[in-house]
Design a protein around this motif. Structure first.
Motif, mmCIF file in Angstrom:
data_model
loop_
_atom_site.group_PDB
_atom_site.id
_atom_site.type_symbol
_atom_site.label_atom_id
_atom_site.label_comp_id
_atom_site.label_asym_id
_atom_site.label_seq_id
_atom_site.Cartn_x
_atom_site.Cartn_y
_atom_site.Cartn_z
ATOM 1 N N ARG A 404 0.858 -1.178 0.000
ATOM 2 C CA ARG A 404 0.000 0.000 0.000
ATOM 3 C C ARG A 404 0.902 1.238 0.000
ATOM 4 O O ARG A 404 2.049 1.165 0.456
ATOM 5 C CB ARG A 404 -0.905 0.028 1.232
ATOM 6 C CG ARG A 404 -1.875 -1.130 1.346
ATOM 7 C CD ARG A 404 -2.976 -1.054 0.289
ATOM 8 N NE ARG A 404 -3.986 -2.085 0.517
ATOM 9 C CZ ARG A 404 -3.919 -3.312 0.035
ATOM 10 N NH1 ARG A 404 -2.852 -3.685 -0.682
ATOM 11 N NH2 ARG A 404 -4.886 -4.191 0.258
ATOM 12 N N PRO A 405 0.414 2.391 -0.451
ATOM 13 C CA PRO A 405 1.280 3.585 -0.469
ATOM 14 C C PRO A 405 1.868 3.921 0.887
ATOM 15 O O PRO A 405 3.035 4.324 0.985
ATOM 16 C CB PRO A 405 0.331 4.690 -0.966
ATOM 17 C CG PRO A 405 -0.683 3.977 -1.790
ATOM 18 C CD PRO A 405 -0.876 2.654 -1.117
ATOM 19 N N TRP A 406 1.070 3.747 1.957
ATOM 20 C CA TRP A 406 1.577 4.099 3.287
ATOM 21 C C TRP A 406 2.576 3.089 3.820
ATOM 22 O O TRP A 406 3.311 3.387 4.750
ATOM 23 C CB TRP A 406 0.419 4.279 4.261
ATOM 24 C CG TRP A 406 -0.548 3.141 4.316
ATOM 25 C CD1 TRP A 406 -0.520 2.084 5.166
ATOM 26 C CD2 TRP A 406 -1.698 2.958 3.480
ATOM 27 N NE1 TRP A 406 -1.572 1.239 4.920
ATOM 28 C CE2 TRP A 406 -2.327 1.755 3.892
ATOM 29 C CE3 TRP A 406 -2.266 3.675 2.440
ATOM 30 C CZ2 TRP A 406 -3.477 1.263 3.291
ATOM 31 C CZ3 TRP A 406 -3.426 3.194 1.832
ATOM 32 C CH2 TRP A 406 -4.020 2.005 2.258
ATOM 33 N N TYR A 407 2.638 1.897 3.232
ATOM 34 C CA TYR A 407 3.661 0.940 3.656
ATOM 35 C C TYR A 407 5.067 1.468 3.376
ATOM 36 O O TYR A 407 6.030 1.075 4.040
ATOM 37 C CB TYR A 407 3.494 -0.390 2.929
ATOM 38 C CG TYR A 407 2.325 -1.241 3.380
ATOM 39 C CD1 TYR A 407 1.348 -0.745 4.241
ATOM 40 C CD2 TYR A 407 2.192 -2.551 2.945
ATOM 41 C CE1 TYR A 407 0.279 -1.520 4.637
ATOM 42 C CE2 TYR A 407 1.123 -3.346 3.349
ATOM 43 C CZ TYR A 407 0.170 -2.828 4.192
ATOM 44 O OH TYR A 407 -0.879 -3.605 4.585
ATOM 45 N N ALA A 408 5.191 2.327 2.378
ATOM 46 C CA ALA A 408 6.506 2.886 2.054
ATOM 47 C C ALA A 408 7.109 3.638 3.231
ATOM 48 O O ALA A 408 8.335 3.769 3.332
ATOM 49 C CB ALA A 408 6.395 3.814 0.845
ATOM 50 N N LEU A 409 6.263 4.117 4.144
ATOM 51 C CA LEU A 409 6.771 4.835 5.306
ATOM 52 C C LEU A 409 7.579 3.939 6.229
ATOM 53 O O LEU A 409 8.386 4.441 7.015
ATOM 54 C CB LEU A 409 5.606 5.466 6.072
ATOM 55 C CG LEU A 409 4.922 6.651 5.381
ATOM 56 C CD1 LEU A 409 3.618 6.999 6.083
ATOM 57 C CD2 LEU A 409 5.850 7.864 5.347
ATOM 58 N N TRP A 410 7.369 2.621 6.158
ATOM 59 C CA TRP A 410 8.176 1.719 6.984
ATOM 60 C C TRP A 410 9.659 1.985 6.779
ATOM 61 O O TRP A 410 10.417 2.074 7.739
ATOM 62 C CB TRP A 410 7.895 0.261 6.628
ATOM 63 C CG TRP A 410 6.500 -0.214 6.782
ATOM 64 C CD1 TRP A 410 5.445 0.466 7.329
ATOM 65 C CD2 TRP A 410 5.994 -1.496 6.405
ATOM 66 N NE1 TRP A 410 4.318 -0.308 7.284
ATOM 67 C CE2 TRP A 410 4.619 -1.517 6.735
ATOM 68 C CE3 TRP A 410 6.564 -2.615 5.811
ATOM 69 C CZ2 TRP A 410 3.818 -2.629 6.486
ATOM 70 C CZ3 TRP A 410 5.766 -3.722 5.566
ATOM 71 C CH2 TRP A 410 4.412 -3.735 5.914
ATOM 72 N N GLY A 411 10.064 2.064 5.533
ATOM 73 C CA GLY A 411 11.470 2.303 5.234
ATOM 74 C C GLY A 411 11.808 3.768 5.104
ATOM 75 O O GLY A 411 12.907 4.197 5.464
ATOM 76 N N LEU A 412 10.859 4.565 4.611
ATOM 77 C CA LEU A 412 11.137 5.971 4.318
ATOM 78 C C LEU A 412 11.523 6.743 5.570
ATOM 79 O O LEU A 412 12.445 7.576 5.542
ATOM 80 C CB LEU A 412 9.898 6.600 3.661
ATOM 81 C CG LEU A 412 10.003 8.062 3.250
ATOM 82 C CD1 LEU A 412 11.133 8.251 2.250
ATOM 83 C CD2 LEU A 412 8.687 8.552 2.677
#
Length: 483
Positions: A404-412
């Motif tokens: 999901r787009p917000w999953y990118a925040l895990w690494g970002l």
């Protein structure tokens, strides 16, 4: 003649953009299934122009964030040259970042759910906990009623994939609000804001430990558009998970390893990917007590915390078996998209393979995610443990069985705190910009008309940004001449 200070300019621009998104959400957001008052029913008929309006606002918000980044870099260069920052820029600290985020996220607090219907699932699962229904064995269909009706049909029978910490929080919110959607959504957003507050406090400290400018970390990790759009407007539990994870990592760098292990375990009991943060605790603690002792102590703190929390919440240990819930053929990801393509190709060739191609692609995607994460962690001595963890989580988010787009925040978020100057930071920023435009406000995929309207909204937003640049350029020139 004087111009508006830059910081006020990008705050206002982002605030206007967020307001347009919030207003558009009244007609084009992830609206409740049941119709509300007559005026709201009338607004639903304006979904198409609202979608255009929302994407125009989204473009303004992204432009404001990019403007803030340019101002931060310019201010850093002036500071490096021992020159005054002047009136056009200011160093980005926690207070400044909080004020900016308040301008960009404030209008979204009272909007309907945006870009996802997960908030309805959270409230329904919280109500299931209160009703003593095993959320790890049953989907929300077992609850029934209005809350369950708001969850998409394809997830009705799916057990909760979240840990007992978040389900206990959802139960408290659902209980305090009496199952009312509006109050429940506001409660979830307040919980998300608490997670964002942890990020605001601990991300700059973590950045200092990693040798990164705290202002640059705040800009990329907290102010990026995915935070107001998905952590606040979408009320996603990533806010709590990331807040606890970053706090734990920060304390690990400060040699408070026991507390760090507890906080990271709590983060993992919100959402499982955070558990890999314990590797950083072991890696840092091993420098002082040896690898075996560090591993044993960290494992002891983690196991004790997990057992105590599971017992205290009374939800049970079903969360362990529920870890496989994201590996589901209806989840959207790179691997599931390849699986659907392979299934259609097999059908076109007359091959009856059932769900074999989907299972194969999901398995290969999971293996690719694990391989990329392992490769990043293998380089931790060169990269630093926090940066390596960020790359590992980014790999899992992008290549895993659910994306999901917000999953990118895990690494970002961790890349923002730990990545040195180079290609990774611009790439992460560009990725955040692209992902900000991926999801529709309704949370569903676009049809052709919606795709055209979204593109038109982006064009309107770009034209507005260009017009503002033309409008402010003569003012800046006049100011320069006057000086």
């Amino acid at each position: 003649m004087r111009t508006l200070p830059t910081v006020h300019g990008y705050r206002m621009l982002g605030g206007v953009g967020a307001t347009l998104i919030a207003v558009a959400g009244l007609a084009a957001g992830a609206l409740p299934v049941e119709t509300g008052p007559a005026w709201w029913t009338d607004l639903r008929h304006l979904a198409e122009p609202a979608l255009l309006c929302g994407y125009a606002g989204l473009t303004l918000l992204v432009a404001a964030w990019w403007w803030a980044g340019r101002d931060l870099r310019a201010t850093s260069r002036r500071a490096a040259g021992s020159e005054s920052a002047g009136e056009s820029g200011a160093r980005l600290d926690c207070r400044s970042a909080a004020l900016t985020l308040a301008c960009w996220a404030g209008p979204l607090l009272l909007s309907p759910p945006l870009f996802s219907r997960d908030a309805y699932s959270y409230l329904a699962q919280g109500a299931m906990v209160l009703a003593d229904i095993d959320v790890y064995r049953h989907g929300v269909a077992a609850l029934g009623g209005r809350l369950a009706a708001e969850v998409p049909q394809m997830w009705q029978q799916t057990p909760a994939p979240y840990g007992p910490v978040f389900l206990a929080i959802a139960a408290v919110v659902s209980g305090l609000t009496g199952g009312k959607l509006v109050l429940g959504l506001l409660g979830l957003r307040l919980v998300a804001l608490a997670g964002v507050a942890l990020l605001l406090r601990y991300l700059p400290r973590l950045a200092r430990h990693c040798g990164v400018d705290p202002g640059a970390a705040l800009w990329l990790g907290v102010l990026n558009p995915l935070v107001p759009l998905h952590l606040v407007a979408g009320a996603h539990n990533e806010a709590v998970m990331l807040g606890l994870l970053v706090a734990g990592l920060c304390l690990a760098f400060e040699r408070r390893f026991g507390t760090a292990a507890v906080l990271i375990t709590l983060a993992a009991l919100v959402k499982a990917p955070a558990v890999v943060g314990l590797l950083v605790v072991v890696s840092l603690a091993a420098r002082y007590s040896g690898r075996r002792v560090a591993l044993a102590r960290t494992a002891g703190f983690a196991a004790g915390t997990a057992a105590a929390v599971t017992w205290a919440t009374g939800i049970g240990f079903g969360w362990i078996s529920a870890l496989g819930t994201p590996v589901y053929r209806h989840s959207w990801s790179v691997s599931s998209a390849l699986g659907r393509g392979a299934t259609r190709l097999a059908g076109a060739l007359g091959l009856e393979l059932g769900d074999g191609p989907m299972r194969l692609c999901l398995g290969l995607g999971l293996l690719a995610a694990l391989a990329a994460a392992a490769a990043a962690w293998w380089q931790r001595r060169r990269l630093g443990p926090a940066y390596a963890l960020g790359l590992a989580l980014a790999a899992v988010a992008l290549l895993g069985p659910a994306t999901r787009p917000w999953y990118a925040l895990w690494g970002l978020v961790l890349i923002a705190a730990a990545a040195p100057d180079g290609r990774a930071r611009p790439a992460a920023a560009l990725g955040a910009v692209v992902l900000a435009f991926v999801a529709l406000p309704s949370g569903f995929g676009p049809d052709r008309v919606q795709a055209v309207l979204a593109a038109a909204g982006v064009l309107v937003g770009l034209l507005a940004v260009g017009w503002l640049r033309l409008l402010t350029a003569p003012l800046r020139l006049s100011t320069a001449v006057a000086r």
